[in-house]
Structure formats: C-alpha cells, structure tokens
Design a protein around this motif. Structure first.
Motif, mmCIF file in Angstrom:
data_model
loop_
_atom_site.group_PDB
_atom_site.id
_atom_site.type_symbol
_atom_site.label_atom_id
_atom_site.label_comp_id
_atom_site.label_asym_id
_atom_site.label_seq_id
_atom_site.Cartn_x
_atom_site.Cartn_y
_atom_site.Cartn_z
ATOM 1 N N ARG A 105 0.625 -1.791 0.083
ATOM 2 C CA ARG A 105 -0.160 -0.016 -0.194
ATOM 3 C C ARG A 105 0.845 1.150 0.167
ATOM 4 N NH1 ARG A 105 -5.288 1.425 3.891
ATOM 5 N NH2 ARG A 105 -5.966 3.147 3.269
ATOM 6 N N ALA A 106 2.003 1.614 0.605
ATOM 7 C CA ALA A 106 2.877 2.373 1.392
ATOM 8 C C ALA A 106 3.560 2.901 -0.428
ATOM 9 C CB ALA A 106 3.268 2.377 2.374
ATOM 10 N N GLU A 107 4.209 1.905 -1.591
ATOM 11 C CA GLU A 107 4.578 1.756 -1.945
ATOM 12 C C GLU A 107 4.901 1.031 -3.015
ATOM 13 O OE1 GLU A 107 7.948 3.317 -1.503
ATOM 14 O OE2 GLU A 107 7.734 2.984 0.625
ATOM 15 N N PHE A 108 4.084 -0.127 -3.720
ATOM 16 C CA PHE A 108 3.185 -0.750 -4.689
ATOM 17 C C PHE A 108 2.722 0.341 -5.712
ATOM 18 C CE2 PHE A 108 1.380 -3.585 -7.282
ATOM 19 C CZ PHE A 108 2.060 -3.586 -8.365
ATOM 20 N N VAL A 109 2.947 0.559 -6.880
ATOM 21 C CA VAL A 109 2.347 1.736 -7.844
ATOM 22 C C VAL A 109 1.047 0.667 -8.768
ATOM 23 C CG1 VAL A 109 3.462 3.398 -8.038
ATOM 24 C CG2 VAL A 109 3.925 1.877 -8.955
ATOM 25 N N GLY A 110 1.113 -0.599 -8.395
ATOM 26 C CA GLY A 110 0.393 -1.559 -9.848
ATOM 27 C C GLY A 110 -1.103 -1.911 -8.660
ATOM 28 N N ARG A 111 -1.542 -3.114 -10.304
ATOM 29 C CA ARG A 111 -2.417 -3.446 -9.149
ATOM 30 C C ARG A 111 -2.312 -4.530 -7.739
ATOM 31 N NH1 ARG A 111 -6.164 -3.954 -14.160
ATOM 32 N NH2 ARG A 111 -4.260 -5.119 -14.960
ATOM 33 N N VAL A 112 -3.517 -4.656 -7.224
ATOM 34 C CA VAL A 112 -3.588 -6.124 -6.519
ATOM 35 C C VAL A 112 -4.788 -6.335 -5.998
ATOM 36 C CG1 VAL A 112 -2.846 -6.840 -3.819
ATOM 37 C CG2 VAL A 112 -1.621 -4.767 -5.096
ATOM 38 N N PHE A 113 -4.930 -8.328 -6.242
ATOM 39 C CA PHE A 113 -6.369 -8.392 -5.866
ATOM 40 C C PHE A 113 -5.957 -9.740 -5.434
ATOM 41 C CE2 PHE A 113 -6.572 -6.544 -10.477
ATOM 42 C CZ PHE A 113 -7.740 -5.646 -9.916
ATOM 43 N N TYR A 114 -6.973 -10.448 -4.859
ATOM 44 C CA TYR A 114 -6.769 -11.290 -3.627
ATOM 45 C C TYR A 114 -8.189 -13.159 -4.688
ATOM 46 C CZ TYR A 114 -4.582 -10.859 0.048
ATOM 47 O OH TYR A 114 -3.944 -10.218 1.252
ATOM 48 N N ILE A 115 -7.194 -13.325 -5.252
ATOM 49 C CA ILE A 115 -8.793 -14.937 -5.748
ATOM 50 C C ILE A 115 -8.136 -15.842 -4.735
ATOM 51 C CG2 ILE A 115 -8.433 -16.936 -6.943
ATOM 52 C CD1 ILE A 115 -7.668 -14.452 -9.324
ATOM 53 N N SER A 116 -9.516 -17.091 -4.158
ATOM 54 C CA SER A 116 -9.624 -17.689 -3.194
ATOM 55 C C SER A 116 -8.998 -19.270 -3.886
ATOM 56 C CB SER A 116 -11.065 -18.219 -2.347
ATOM 57 O OG SER A 116 -11.833 -18.898 -3.646
ATOM 58 N N SER A 117 -8.563 -19.887 -3.092
ATOM 59 C CA SER A 117 -8.440 -21.315 -3.704
ATOM 60 C C SER A 117 -8.952 -22.385 -4.135
ATOM 61 C CB SER A 117 -7.836 -21.724 -2.295
ATOM 62 O OG SER A 117 -8.425 -22.190 -0.890
ATOM 63 N N LEU A 201 -5.061 -15.306 -15.346
ATOM 64 C CA LEU A 201 -5.033 -14.667 -16.346
ATOM 65 C C LEU A 201 -6.062 -14.847 -16.978
ATOM 66 C CD1 LEU A 201 -1.717 -15.230 -16.971
ATOM 67 C CD2 LEU A 201 -2.700 -12.956 -17.431
ATOM 68 N N ALA A 202 -7.281 -16.068 -16.428
ATOM 69 C CA ALA A 202 -8.226 -17.188 -17.123
ATOM 70 C C ALA A 202 -8.582 -16.839 -17.122
ATOM 71 C CB ALA A 202 -7.967 -18.749 -16.610
ATOM 72 N N GLY A 203 -8.820 -15.281 -16.379
ATOM 73 C CA GLY A 203 -10.575 -14.504 -15.963
ATOM 74 C C GLY A 203 -10.947 -15.603 -14.574
ATOM 75 N N SER A 204 -9.846 -16.122 -13.277
ATOM 76 C CA SER A 204 -11.025 -15.776 -12.123
ATOM 77 C C SER A 204 -11.426 -15.034 -11.442
ATOM 78 C CB SER A 204 -9.949 -17.243 -11.538
ATOM 79 O OG SER A 204 -10.444 -18.011 -10.347
ATOM 80 N N PRO A 205 -13.082 -15.631 -10.349
ATOM 81 C CA PRO A 205 -13.803 -14.850 -9.529
ATOM 82 C C PRO A 205 -12.622 -14.048 -9.139
ATOM 83 C CG PRO A 205 -14.791 -15.790 -10.077
ATOM 84 C CD PRO A 205 -13.680 -16.255 -10.810
ATOM 85 N N ILE A 206 -12.554 -12.575 -8.811
ATOM 86 C CA ILE A 206 -11.569 -11.601 -7.769
ATOM 87 C C ILE A 206 -12.132 -12.527 -6.344
ATOM 88 C CG2 ILE A 206 -10.278 -9.712 -6.913
ATOM 89 C CD1 ILE A 206 -9.103 -11.029 -9.146
ATOM 90 N N CYS A 207 -11.356 -12.329 -5.306
ATOM 91 C CA CYS A 207 -12.347 -12.216 -3.712
ATOM 92 C C CYS A 207 -12.969 -10.775 -3.454
ATOM 93 C CB CYS A 207 -11.102 -12.925 -2.865
ATOM 94 S SG CYS A 207 -12.040 -13.121 -1.403
ATOM 95 N N ASP A 208 -13.939 -10.463 -2.569
ATOM 96 C CA ASP A 208 -14.207 -8.996 -2.155
ATOM 97 C C ASP A 208 -13.959 -8.750 -0.882
ATOM 98 O OD1 ASP A 208 -15.950 -10.927 -1.942
ATOM 99 O OD2 ASP A 208 -17.623 -9.537 -2.675
#
Length: 210
Positions: A105-117, A201-208
């Motif tokens: 959060r402090a340093e990374f300028v790209g996107r961050v996502f979570y995906i459940s197992s 990359l295959a389009g798995s649903p993102i965790c909210d």
C-alpha cells in the motif's frame, strides 16, 4: 484484465511461512520460486511471544517486498486465506498478509487482487479425479491391514503404503502437464503460486473479502 496482446507482468503470491510465487510476462509463465523463513517462526526473537511472530512476519514481508522490487510486476495476485485448525499458524498467516499489504500500500503502484483457493481450483479444473479417490480408498484399506498386522515401514512400502493423493498433488500434476515442468511433492507451494497466476490470467473471479 488486460487483453491477450497487451504487455503485462504478473506476480502471483501464495503467502505463508513458505511463500510460493510465480511471474508471468505477457500472459505467459516465466519463472517461479519460494521464499522461506530460515527458522520456525516461533524461534525468532528468542522465542518470546508475541515478538517472535512479529519479527518473523517482518523478515518474510521484507523478503516479499524485495521480490516485488526485483520482479517489478504491474499486478500482484494473492491467494485468499483459509481458516486453519491451529490458532498460532492462523495468526502468523494473517499477520504476514497484513505486513505485506502494508508495504504494498505504501510503495507499490500497480494493482493488487485476491483470489480464493476454491475459485482458482474451479477455474483451472484442479481437483481429485475419480481414480484418485479410488486409489486413496484402496490405500486407506491397505494401511489398516498393515497396521493390524504390525508390519514394518519397509514392509508397508513394499506393498505400496505411502501418503494419499491430495489437492496439493493435484495442483502439481496440473502445472507439470500444463507447462511441462517437473515439480515434485515438496514444490507444492510453488505449484499453488503458479496455479494462482494461471487462474488470474484465465479470468478467475476476484475475492471481495466476503
């Protein structure tokens, strides 16, 4: 998500005290590895709780951040945590995520996502086959017979009594078949990291978060 032709550098992280990671360039697998603590988490800071876990999470989150700096991804995908059976293990896992996210959060300028197992496994079709379950069932029966007869470890090995086939093995099998790799059972964290990236990359649903 970027189109197939768009340049993108993705870093997948299966965060734990043995963090499996994988890098994908232009939607193709590039390389992978694992980051491990040099000693059990409880042994840091002279074993004094809670400072041992606090120190261990700082050490590994620093290693992960150095990985981010080295690989320079445009996007990071992280596996969502699952509820564990051991309180101490669950605690350090959650602390690791918080520590790493703080740095991102402090340093990374790209996107961050979570995906459940469960989501990435469903997306890729990673799971136990009917044959796997039948083999596990047969193994269980064989183990029970060996136990009742008091057979030695060598005798058990001779008749095929080994560990059962798990979802971790299924991930390794998938990665080896998909990418032509030669990962072994000990490489399960790396396999999970690779699968996580492939699912993103295959389009798995993102965790909210729910």
């Amino acid at each position: 998500l970027a189109s197939e032709s768009s340049p993108m550098r993705l870093l997948a992280l299966d965060i734990s005290t043995s963090t499996g990671w994988a890098v994908f360039d232009n939607r193709k697998y590039s390389h992978s590895g694992v980051l491990k603590l040099s000693q059990p988490a409880k042994e840091y800071a002279h074993g004094q709780y809670p400072w041992n876990l606090d120190t261990a999470t700082d050490v590994l989150s620093f290693d992960v951040w150095n990985l981010v700096l080295r690989e320079r991804p445009d996007e990071i995908v992280i596996e969502e945590t699952n509820m564990g059976k051991q309180r101490s293990s669950q605690r350090i896992l959650e602390w690791l995520h918080k520590s790493i996210l703080g740095k991102l959060r402090a340093e990374f300028v790209g996107r961050v996502f979570y995906i459940s197992s469960s989501a990435w496994r469903k997306c890729l079709g990673v799971g136990l086959t009917k044959e796997d379950r039948l083999a596990n069932k047969l193994l269980s029966k064989t183990k029970n017979k060996a136990k009742k007869s008091g057979q030695t470890r060598e005798q058990k090995a001779a008749i095929g009594v080994t560990g059962k086939f798990t979802i971790k093995h299924a991930a390794i099998r998938y990665v080896n078949a998909k990418l032509g790799l030669d990962l072994r059972p000990k490489d399960d964290d790396v396999a999970d990291g690779i699968c996580l990236g492939l699912a993103r990359l295959a389009g798995s649903p993102i965790c909210d978060g729910t």
